[in-house]
Write an enzyme that holds these catalytic residues in place. Structure first.
Site, PDB file in Angstrom:
ATOM      1  N   GLU A   1     -72.105 -16.169 -38.308  1.00 24.60           N
ATOM      2  CA  GLU A   1     -71.451 -17.134 -37.552  1.00 24.60           C
ATOM      3  C   GLU A   1     -70.181 -17.255 -37.199  1.00 24.60           C
ATOM      4  O   GLU A   1     -69.365 -17.465 -38.000  1.00 24.60           O
ATOM      5  CB  GLU A   1     -72.092 -18.492 -37.150  1.00 24.60           C
TER       6      GLU A   1
ATOM      7  N   GLU B   1     -77.472 -22.762 -43.415  1.00 24.55           N
ATOM      8  CA  GLU B   1     -76.160 -23.544 -43.973  1.00 24.55           C
ATOM      9  C   GLU B   1     -76.629 -24.760 -45.127  1.00 24.55           C
ATOM     10  O   GLU B   1     -76.402 -25.978 -44.742  1.00 24.55           O
ATOM     11  CB  GLU B   1     -75.229 -23.999 -42.958  1.00 24.55           C
TER      12      GLU B   1
HETATM   13  C1  GLA Z   1     -72.927 -24.224 -38.037  1.00 24.47           C
HETATM   14  C2  GLA Z   1     -74.525 -24.278 -37.761  1.00 24.47           C
HETATM   15  C3  GLA Z   1     -74.832 -23.470 -36.205  1.00 24.47           C
HETATM   16  C4  GLA Z   1     -74.159 -24.345 -35.362  1.00 24.47           C
HETATM   17  C5  GLA Z   1     -72.461 -24.178 -35.523  1.00 24.47           C
HETATM   18  C6  GLA Z   1     -71.599 -24.778 -34.528  1.00 24.47           C
HETATM   19  O1  GLA Z   1     -72.285 -23.055 -38.337  1.00 24.47           O
HETATM   20  O2  GLA Z   1     -75.001 -23.167 -38.366  1.00 24.47           O
HETATM   21  O3  GLA Z   1     -76.381 -24.042 -35.931  1.00 24.47           O
HETATM   22  O4  GLA Z   1     -74.078 -25.809 -35.282  1.00 24.47           O
HETATM   23  O5  GLA Z   1     -72.145 -24.702 -36.714  1.00 24.47           O
HETATM   24  O6  GLA Z   1     -70.168 -24.455 -34.809  1.00 24.47           O
END
Ligand code: GLA
Length: 693
Positions: free
Chosen positions: A313, A156
């Protein structure tokens, strides 16, 4: 299909299923249990090492690959492929101790410290040097590992540290500006520094938009957002270059964040990935979060230029970072997952595999919860694995949209700068209103960049595009001229890319296309609504329009209930070339906008995926000679929908009608000649189309 998908899809043979796997948080005996349970759940892909920098490089320049070697071998032995992450999103404490100047600084001058993640300045040479060296070692070591199926660059980009205001960043910003403008005269012109005595006489006088006593220069702010996203992209390119050099055949991605992240321009990152992956989390406070999910999925597909993509995710249940972290209801996670699949995902992944016991995210749900396998979450996880197996044939099929919605991070940044006509104009809200109207009509759209090739669409919607370039405005006009339909929302096309107003009447970029001129904007008071000529209400905005070829479709009511411009045009239509362009100069209430867009879509010859009651999601994926109709019932009522074919989740034959129970999903393989959707009809729960269509 791209080579990247040929490789990954071919290798997995199924829809990708799994999540982030962080074995460094657990003792070794747990890893074996993990591998066994992953197989039980149908997991075939895991993301390893996202936050493992401190494990891989415990001291500066000393690498230790023992844990990763063991975990990759274990995964391979169990037939589970690995999406190997570069762990550059979390430099270890030794790094910031050694290089305190590499810690990020906020606009008010506060330095942020380690003890969390992404505690680095994106322009820091020290960070770049250490991160690159580590990626080099990682790539060298694992390029040929049989478990390696995909590279996952960073995590991210810019989620926590996109905007840095330290001295190093300031110098990099100045370099970026020099490159962009060449001369100070150009910069002074672009930034409009004649205003408020801001003229720069030396490059060294220029700063990032630090906290200021009054409004900061808007173009300076906009350029800083562009620069910041660009600095992160440069880091991404650097890592990607190293990985590609060592393992040219292994596809590479980074988990983008779609609308969850304003600060990084997803359309700029997309071409730098071999395949697109995105993260998505529901906003618990949003009762229609499932529509927001669909919007993000359609944006992911837009970033992927229509190819399949991976949901890298999402959560099995609650997250831990919202004010109130509401757990998902039974069946919700399955609906969420299959909605992503319906909209083109070929991989359904979670954060994370095993719920942490310690650390900041221990109250975030996971595939394997604290309670172990005798839990509802685990049962849902294994049953989703089985469902994805029964849908394996859907892999590689495509969603075909006839509607494009223009989406632009840079227009988002520009709209939300300070000192606008109304603080109530929030980019995502404006886009979402129009998107909901499409969603409720089961009209499938791609969210694409304004510079995208529009030739495959029948209808292009522009809910909000405050700033636009001449080239993008011309491309929309050419689309309409060739016979397309376009609809444009208020306060679009009023500025250029420097945030200079387009003169001569609004909206400057689209005046000719729309056949009108807006003289003055009349934003409404908070929660004020005004009447339209059809008796419905509208909010947020009105404006004084003079038609110049456009016909009025709806007006503001002629009496005082019509607001600041009684009787003036509120919705117009203008024939242009072989097509026509519509303008929506206010925010009509939900039902009116839904009818309006359905009418415009009907005009453009666009069909819904199916005739469904409102609240039932319908999307179609097109395979080789086959189509798959996804029906997702988000309501608490059973839904009866016309369909023909084989329902794949339950293995039943559908002849004529299918009943989808409340909260359930059906996926129907339709007849072998494909299906284009029924003619456009009013959804059962809503009134017939208005006469002006
Ligand atoms: C983001 C991050 C993860 C985690 C999630 C929690 O998407 O990439 O590492 O912290 O949030 O929702």
């Amino acid at each position: 299909m791209s080579r990247a998908w040929d490789r990954l899809g071919g290798r997995l043979g199924r829809i990708a299923y799994g999540g982030d796997y962080n074995p460094e948080q657990w003792p070794r005996p747990v890893w074996r249990e993990d591998a066994r349970l992953m197989r039980e759940a149908g997991v075939n892909l895991v993301t390893v090492g996202v936050f493992s920098w401190a494990v891989l490089e415990p001291r500066p320049g000393h690498y230790d690959f023992g844990l990763t070697d063991e975990v990759l071998d274990l995964m391979h032995d169990h037939g589970i492929a690995v999406d190997l992450a570069t762990p550059t999103a979390a430099p270890p404490p030794w790094f910031s101790r050694l290089h305190p100047e590499a810690l990020p600084v906020t606009a008010d001058g506060t330095r942020l410290w380690h003890g969390s993640r992404q505690a680095f300045c994106p322009s820091s040479p020290a960070y770049t040097e250490y991160a690159s060296a580590l990626v080099e070692e990682l790539a060298k070591r694992y390029a040929d590992h049989p478990a390696l199926a995909l590279w996952h660059v960073h995590n991210e980009w810019g989620n926590h540290n996109a905007h840095c205001f330290c001295d190093t960043s300031a110098a990099a910003f100045r370099r970026w500006l020099r490159q962009k403008y060449g001369t100070l005269d150009e910069l002074n012109h672009a930034w409009g520094t004649a205003f408020w005595s801001q003229r720069y006489g030396d490059w060294e006088e220029i700063m990032p938009p630090l906290a200021t006593p009054a409004f900061v220069n808007p173009t300076q702010h906009l350029d800083h957002q562009r620069f910041s996203s660009g600095e992160l992209l440069a880091l991404h390119r650097r890592e990607a270059g190293i990985l590609r050099r060592h393992s040219p055949g292994v596809p590479l991605t980074t988990n983008l964040m779609g609308t969850l992240e304003k600060k990084t321009d997803g359309f700029a990152f997309a071409p730098e990935c071999d395949l697109i992956s995105v993260d998505h989390y529901l906003t618990a406070a949003d009762p229609r979060a499932h529509i927001g999910l669909s919007l993000d999925a359609d944006l992911a597909r837009g970033m992927a230029s229509g190819e399949p993509w991976i949901l890298m995710e999402h959560s099995t249940s609650a997250v831990n970072w919202q004010p109130r972290n509401v757990a998902k209801t039974p069946g919700q996670m399955r609906r969420n997952s299959l909605a992503h699949l319906a909209r083109g995902a070929d991989g359904i992944m979670f954060f994370q595999w095993r719920q942490s016991r310690a650390g900041a995210e221990k109250w975030h749900s996971a595939m394997l919860p604290h309670g172990g396998t005798d839990t509802e979450i685990w049962r849902e996880v294994t049953s989703l694995g089985a469902a994805l197996d029964s849908l394996a044939e859907v892999r590689g099929s495509r969603v075909r949209a006839e509607v494009a919605v223009l989406f632009d991070w840079q227009a988002w940044w520009a709209l939300e700068l300070e000192a606008r006509p109304s603080q109530d104009l929030r980019y995502l809200d404006l886009v979402r209103r129009w998107y909901e109207a499409l969603w409720s009509n089961a009209l499938t759209c791609d969210l694409v960049h304004p510079g995208a090739d529009l030739s495959s669409y029948r209808l292009v919607l522009v809910p909000s595009l405050y700033a636009t370039t001449d080239a993008d405005a011309s491309s929309l006009a050419a689309f309409v001229e060739r016979g397309g339909q376009a609809a444009i929302g208020f306060f679009s096309g009023v500025a250029d890319e420097h945030d200079h107003v387009r003169l001569g009447g609004h909206p400057g970029a689209y005046r000719e296309l729309l056949g009108l001129r807006a003289e003055e904007f009349h934003p409404l008071r908070e929660d004020e609504t005004i009447a339209l000529s059809d008796g419905s209400r509208a909010g947020l905005w009105s404006e004084r329009i003079r038609a110049d070829g456009a016909e009025t479709v709806l007006s503001f009511a002629a009496d005082a209930s019509g607001g600041p411009v009684p009787g003036g045009p509120a919705v117009t239509r203008h024939p242009y070339g072989r097509g026509s362009a519509w303008y929506i100069a206010t925010a009509p209430e939900e039902g009116t906008l839904r009818d309006l867009l359905r009418g415009i879509a009907g005009n453009a010859g666009v069909s819904p995926a199916a005739n469904v009651p409102i609240g039932v999601e319908a999307v179609r994926r097109h395979g080789c000679g086959t189509t798959y109709l996804f029906l997702i019932n988000h309501t608490d009522q059973p839904a009866r929908v016309a369909a023909e074919g084989r329902e794949l989740l339950h293995g039943t034959q559908v002849t004529g009608l299918i009943d989808v129970p409340p909260g359930d999903v059906a996926v129907i393989r339709e007849d072998p000649h494909g299906h284009d959707g029924p003619p456009l009809q009013a959804p059962a729960a809503h009134a017939a189309r208005p006469s002006w269509t």
